[in-house]
Design an enzyme around this catalytic site. Structure first.
Site, short mmCIF file in Angstrom:
data_model
loop_
_atom_site.label_atom_id
_atom_site.label_comp_id
_atom_site.label_asym_id
_atom_site.label_seq_id
_atom_site.Cartn_x
_atom_site.Cartn_y
_atom_site.Cartn_z
N GLY A 4 -2.24 58.49 47.97
CA GLY A 4 -1.67 59.71 48.59
C GLY A 4 -0.97 60.11 46.92
NE ARG A 15 -3.28 57.41 52.78
CZ ARG A 15 -2.94 57.15 51.83
NH1 ARG A 15 -3.40 56.39 50.50
NH2 ARG A 15 -1.31 57.97 51.33
CG ASP A 42 -0.46 48.74 46.84
OD1 ASP A 42 -0.48 49.80 47.27
OD2 ASP A 42 0.31 47.59 47.75
CG ASP A 43 -4.00 49.49 49.64
OD1 ASP A 43 -3.70 48.00 49.35
OD2 ASP A 43 -3.55 50.13 50.56
CE LYS A 48 -1.24 57.05 44.15
NZ LYS A 48 -1.91 57.12 45.46
CB THR A 49 2.01 55.08 44.44
OG1 THR A 49 3.15 55.45 46.05
CG2 THR A 49 3.10 53.67 44.65
CB ILE A 50 6.22 59.46 46.00
CG1 ILE A 50 5.82 59.00 47.21
CG2 ILE A 50 5.13 60.33 45.33
CD1 ILE A 50 6.04 60.09 48.14
CG ASP A 51 4.90 55.19 48.93
OD1 ASP A 51 5.09 55.70 49.31
OD2 ASP A 51 4.64 53.89 49.60
CE1 TYR A 94 23.57 70.20 66.24
CE2 TYR A 94 23.34 72.12 64.24
CZ TYR A 94 23.17 71.74 65.56
OH TYR A 94 23.22 72.52 66.16
CG MET A 107 6.20 59.39 52.42
SD MET A 107 5.10 60.87 52.02
CE MET A 107 3.82 61.03 52.74
N GLY A 108 7.69 56.24 52.16
CA GLY A 108 7.67 54.78 51.10
C GLY A 108 7.40 54.51 52.53
CE1 TYR A 120 1.20 63.02 53.91
CE2 TYR A 120 2.29 63.69 55.63
CZ TYR A 120 2.16 63.02 55.68
OH TYR A 120 1.35 61.67 56.11
N GLY A 170 7.60 65.90 49.17
CA GLY A 170 8.36 65.62 47.57
C GLY A 170 6.44 64.72 46.65
P1 FBP Z 1 -0.30 55.97 47.86
O1 FBP Z 1 0.98 54.86 48.15
O2 FBP Z 1 -1.66 55.93 48.03
O3 FBP Z 1 0.57 56.91 46.80
O4 FBP Z 1 0.49 56.77 49.06
C1 FBP Z 1 2.16 56.27 49.96
C2 FBP Z 1 2.48 57.92 50.96
O5 FBP Z 1 2.47 59.03 50.12
C3 FBP Z 1 2.97 57.26 52.20
O6 FBP Z 1 4.61 57.32 50.92
C4 FBP Z 1 3.07 57.22 52.50
O7 FBP Z 1 3.05 56.33 53.53
C5 FBP Z 1 1.12 58.25 52.84
O8 FBP Z 1 0.84 58.36 51.80
C6 FBP Z 1 0.76 58.95 54.00
O9 FBP Z 1 -0.46 58.79 53.76
P2 FBP Z 1 -1.78 60.12 54.34
O10 FBP Z 1 -1.55 60.96 52.57
O11 FBP Z 1 -2.85 59.54 54.15
O12 FBP Z 1 -1.14 60.60 55.53
#
Ligand code: FBP
Length: 570
Positions: free
Chosen positions: A108, A172, A202-203, A229-232, A270, A277-278, A443, A445
């Site tokens: 991602g 991916r 991680d993967d 790398k990962t926003i998570d 509301y 995300m994460g 997406y 972010g």
């Molecule tokens: P990475 O672990 O590859 O950085 O991806 C993170 C992420 O943005 C998650 O937060 C989200 O669940 C997933 O990718 C969404 O995947 P895709 O871009 O394939 O829809």
């Protein structure tokens, strides 16, 4: 006239001179003023990267779990020491050596990826003149198919300090089968690569380690270095304090949450259910809570630790909504992590049974496959709204993960909360008005203009990766530390990827994986949140952080999570 570029790291004009016409997919001529200004944002380097340095080994490593299994899977790499750059009186690295390096973006998007590439490029320009950098296009598939582009200063120029992964795009795909490893070998041999930098989560870094092991076992000269790398925010350890992109993504979401809070307060009608995300860990949700002070925040790791059911989580939300109604607050903001569903033990069982079924069978229309579910799981599955049932059955990603981004948990909770409130209204224990609004901030972010922190951090990660490759290192992840200090004092090195590994069951088989760093309930970020959440629930102490600042107050602030983890005040 383009503004001149002040660089702390050097003065060569490959960084200073805009290329004549745009040569890539990006056209700075149509950039916004902010984008243009960002191209010229100076990127300071840690001092150790500005002077002659030496690379020293730090003690031998083991694994994050199952060391015997990891040792068997990585006979050539297991136990190798990590590396640290230290200033030296004179150059010990051979700067006259020309290198051929490949780089790939994997998984991602995360703000800052382009700066990692800029960092590698500038390292080669500064310390290994005459070197070549190739970008594999479209993620790991680009390595297997040998689809690449030569990255020149003209090519890279428009992407400095810009969000996105579009310089070479990402993917991916996983390099997994013997044939795919062979294809990767053919590609690196064809380009005569000395090194390959895998920028991923991680993967992808697990894959980087498998490639490093494979190349070494085949005596292929290509060395492999990963980048976190990962926003998570779930790829981190002592030596790698954070993954890049987390800082920017959280600031973008926090701005949007702050806006929704003001909207909620303005209309007073509301409840906004915001899924963030994460995929697995709840770091993003926790960080956004610390930045904005919502009324309710669910942290997946806590739900798992307390073994809460879907009903328990619903009741927790409903109890707070009822109490707020007594104070005449029929509005509020609720944060839900994307991966929550996977933390609820009963849903977790259901998902792992579904994973096994989907790994071996197709899901037939007639529903015969349901017979393979345990009674409890079947009962739960039948209870879930139809849309959620369908989303749970969607195809897994190439790494065997449920695609949680596609499961609309926020909508599910609105339905469940509504039903419970109706029940309580009939029983006379709730009197108020409930209207739920659902949001998914995901997406939005991932490709924002990187913050000053992510821009600088990524540049150092890339520059450091260049140094590790030039020193002949392989199977390490580029590691930049001491991030609470001024950039000059940041440390630079590489951590043995095998030291982050454990084994996990994926696609119905045991596989080596980098252990995800989850939210720790005993650590400072969660503890701070837990000490404040009751107050946030009933009063409205919303904070609206506003848009990311690139200059002036707050522009160099780092995330609350990182500060608190480093033992500093947030
Ligand atoms: P990475 O672990 O590859 O950085 O991806 C993170 C992420 O943005 C998650 O937060 C989200 O669940 C997933 O990718 C969404 O995947 P895709 O871009 O394939 O829809």
């Amino acid at each position: 006239m383009a503004p001149s570029l002040a660089l702390d790291g050097g003065s060569d004009d490959y960084r200073l001179t805009p290329p004549p016409p745009p040569v890539t997919g990006r056209f700075p001529s149509v950039y916004s003023q902010v984008q243009n200004t960002r191209i010229f944002h100076a990127l300071p380097l840690p001092s150790v990267l500005k002077t002659p340095f030496n690379i020293v080994d730090v003690p031998q490593s083991s694994a994050a779990g199952s060391p015997d299994e990891i040792a068997k899977l990585f006979p050539n790499l297991f136990g190798q020491p990590s590396a640290m750059l230290v200033p030296s009186g004179s150059d010990t690295v051979q700067y006259d050596q020309k290198l051929k390096i490949g780089v790939v973006l994997s998984g991602g998007q995360a703000p800052g990826g382009h700066n990692v590439i800029s960092g590698i490029f500038d390292y080669l320009q500064d310390r290994a003149k005459g070197s070549t950098l190739y970008g594999f296009r479209g993620g790991p598939a680009g390595i297997m198919k040998c689809k690449y582009v030569e990255l020149t200063s003209d090519y890279i120029y428009p992407y400095r300090n810009q969000g996105g992964f579009d310089m070479i795009r990402s993917g991916r795909d996983k390099i997994e089968t013997p044939e795919q490893f062979k294809q990767a070998e053919e590609s690196v041999n064809k380009l005569d690569l000395d090194g390959l930098v895998v920028i991923g989560g991680d993967d992808s870094n697990t894959n980087a380690c498998l490639l490093a092991e494979y190349f070494r076992s085949k005596n292929v000269k290509t060395h492999v270095i990963g980048c976190p790398k990962t926003i998570d925010g779930d790829l981190k350890c002592k030596e790698v304090p954070t993954s890049f992109g987390f800082d920017t993504a959280c600031k973008i979401y926090a701005e949007m949450i702050g806006n929704v809070m003001t909207d909620a307060r303005s209309t007073g009608k509301y409840y906004h259910f915001v899924r963030l995300m994460g995929r697995a860990a709840s770091h993003i949700t926790l960080e956004c809570a610390l930045q904005t002070h919502p009324n309710i925040t669910i942290i997946g790791e806590e739900v798992a630790a307390k073994k809460l059911t879907l009903k328990n989580v619903t009741d927790y939300i409903v109890d707070i909504i009822s109490k707020r109604a007594e104070a005449n607050y029929n509005y509020g903001v609720i944060l839900i992590p994307e991966g929550l569903i996977d933390f609820i033990p009963e849903v977790q069982h259901l998902i792992s049974e579904l994973n096994e079924i989907l790994a071996h069978d197709t899901v037939d229309e007639g529903g015969l496959w349901k017979k393979k579910l345990a009674d409890q799981s079947l009962k739960l599955f039948e209870l879930l709204p139809r849309t959620i049932q369908e989303q749970l059955l969607l195809e897994r990603d190439p790494h065997g993960n449920v695609q949680v981004a596609k499961i609309e948990t926020e909508k599910m909770f609105i339905q469940m909360v509504e039903a419970e409130l109706e029940k309580r209204e009939q029983e006379g224990t709730y009197k108020g008005g409930f209207k739920g609004q659902s949001h998914f901030f995901g997406y939005e972010g991932r490709c924002g203009l990187p913050t000053n922190f992510d821009s600088t951090y990524c540049y150092a990660l890339g520059y450091g990766a260049g140094a590790l490759l030039q020193s002949g290192k392989t199977g390490l992840i580029s590691s930049v530390g001491n991030l609470g200090a001024p950039v000059e004092e940041w440390t630079v090195g590489g951590t043995a990827l095998t030291s982050l590994m454990d084994v996990e069951r994926r696609h119905g088989k045991f596989k080596p994986v980098i252990k995800k760093a989850m939210v720790e309930l005993e650590e400072a970020p969660f503890k701070k949140f837990a000490s404040l959440r009751d107050e946030w629930a009933l009063t409205n102490c919303y904070i609206s952080p506003g848009p990311i600042q690139f200059t002036g107050p707050g522009s160099d602030a780092i995330s609350h999570t990182l500060l608190l983890e480093l033992g500093l005040q947030a």
